[in-house]
Design an enzyme around this catalytic site. Sequence first.
Site, PDB file in Angstrom:
ATOM      1  N   THR A 153       0.833  -1.205   0.000  1.00  5.29           N
ATOM      2  CA  THR A 153       0.000   0.000   0.000  1.00  5.29           C
ATOM      3  C   THR A 153       0.867   1.253   0.000  1.00  5.29           C
ATOM      4  OG1 THR A 153      -1.908  -1.051   1.059  1.00  5.29           O
ATOM      5  CG2 THR A 153      -1.674   1.329   1.348  1.00  5.29           C
TER       6      THR A 153
ATOM      7  N   ASN B 139      -6.054  -9.433  -7.955  1.00  5.09           N
ATOM      8  CA  ASN B 139      -6.030 -10.154  -6.685  1.00  5.09           C
ATOM      9  C   ASN B 139      -7.269 -10.994  -6.450  1.00  5.09           C
ATOM     10  OD1 ASN B 139      -6.846  -7.250  -6.562  1.00  5.09           O
ATOM     11  ND2 ASN B 139      -7.681  -7.874  -4.592  1.00  5.09           N
TER      12      ASN B 139
ATOM     13  N   GLN C 111       0.398  -9.354  -6.450  1.00  2.00           N
ATOM     14  CA  GLN C 111      -0.116 -10.720  -6.554  1.00  2.00           C
ATOM     15  C   GLN C 111       0.675 -11.594  -7.520  1.00  2.00           C
ATOM     16  OE1 GLN C 111      -2.173 -12.393  -4.831  1.00  2.00           O
ATOM     17  NE2 GLN C 111      -3.203 -10.816  -3.643  1.00  2.00           N
TER      18      GLN C 111
ATOM     19  N   HIS D  69       4.382 -10.223   1.988  1.00  2.33           N
ATOM     20  CA  HIS D  69       3.542 -11.282   2.566  1.00  2.33           C
ATOM     21  C   HIS D  69       2.704 -12.024   1.529  1.00  2.33           C
ATOM     22  CE1 HIS D  69      -0.655  -9.465   2.826  1.00  2.33           C
ATOM     23  NE2 HIS D  69       0.062  -8.432   2.425  1.00  2.33           N
TER      24      HIS D  69
ATOM     25  N   THR E 190      14.158   4.774   9.958  1.00  2.86           N
ATOM     26  CA  THR E 190      15.111   3.688  10.170  1.00  2.86           C
ATOM     27  C   THR E 190      14.582   2.397   9.566  1.00  2.86           C
ATOM     28  OG1 THR E 190      15.863   4.713  12.217  1.00  2.86           O
ATOM     29  CG2 THR E 190      16.368   2.375  11.913  1.00  2.86           C
TER      30      THR E 190
ATOM     31  N   CYS F 103      -8.796  -6.673   1.662  1.00  2.00           N
ATOM     32  CA  CYS F 103      -8.680  -5.236   1.933  1.00  2.00           C
ATOM     33  C   CYS F 103      -9.952  -4.472   1.598  1.00  2.00           C
ATOM     34  CB  CYS F 103      -7.508  -4.652   1.157  1.00  2.00           C
ATOM     35  SG  CYS F 103      -5.925  -5.346   1.674  1.00  2.00           S
TER      36      CYS F 103
END
Length: 377
Positions: free
Chosen positions: A73, A152, A180, A202, A238, A325
């Site tokens: 995203t 997706n 995807q 992921h 960071t 989502c």
Amino acid sequence: MTEPAYLDYNATTPIAPEVVDAMLPYLREHYGNPSSGHLYGKRAAEGILRARGEVADLIGADADEILFTGCATEANNLAIRGVARALRDKGRHVITSAVEHPSVTMPFKRLEEEGWAVTELPVDEFGQVRPADLQQALRPDTTLVSVMHANNEVGTIQPVTELARIAHAHGALFHTDAAQSAGKISVVVDDLGVDLLTLAGHKFYAPKGVGALYVRSGTPILPLLAGAGHERGLRPGTENTPHIIAIGAAARLSREGLQRHAVHLIRLRDRLHRRLAEVIPELVLNGHPEARLPNTLNVSFPKVSGAALLEAAAADVAASTGSACHTEGDTPSGVLGAMGATAAQARGAVRLSIGIMTSEDDVDRAAAGLVTACSNV
């Protein structure tokens, strides 16, 4: 009680054991800030450098063209809004498609609210953008086109190479959301001809909370956040070293096993489809019959709600009706609506997505559970 078969890999994947092993030293021993000049910082920085190269190798890019983000995203927002802002003096017309993930549609809506003109391209009955429609939509002030690589929900693969060629011929940049597709099919940036490409860790066996954005060298783009000079000054903060190590390891595993995994995924996807269609002849396949992801099966069951069906079959299969989502509930998919599906077809749709850890027993158990639920709901 055994757990249901997990067929929701398009929502998220388990973390591969090899990826966990790669992360652990950076959670335990190599905890230094990568920007620090001492030994602890250098060890972390060296790990990030390796991971950047591994992600670059997955998509055929140069390492310095890879930016790490917190998720896909964020990468999509940076690509779309960052390029639009960088080119705002050249033109304020941008183009996307009607079947994008919310992380693409919402940045375009934000641009529209801020004064940009946005064109949304329709799709055909298989969910593909027609190149002729893009050709017609382009204007002299068009600066960016963003069309996903693979959908997706239904798995349809877009003709990105041709779309990018058309965009470039009109002087526009091209971004594709490959969240995807990366790790499931070949994704090579030069073959696709894209200027920017989004990855989600992921979706290919890395943890949630890490993504990447490919930015072709020389592409004009501005940061969305103000801060220090991390990630070429485009993503301050960071670095999340353990997760960056993880996406690098996952990219390496995906690249090494790409062809072998694709054969496995197609075999099980088609086995699942056969098991369902043999008993439910009215079953409708959603998406392109050939140009689709090897792991994705989106089908509409007759005279039933997909959400109710999955609830009834929950003991045997864990799947979804569409994107994780989107808003949950029994609302028909907007992707299927854009494809011209009937209300009943959209309402009865179920997305079944498998992964490299899926077995024949998982597929058979899921099919049996869905068939039983379909007759009882």
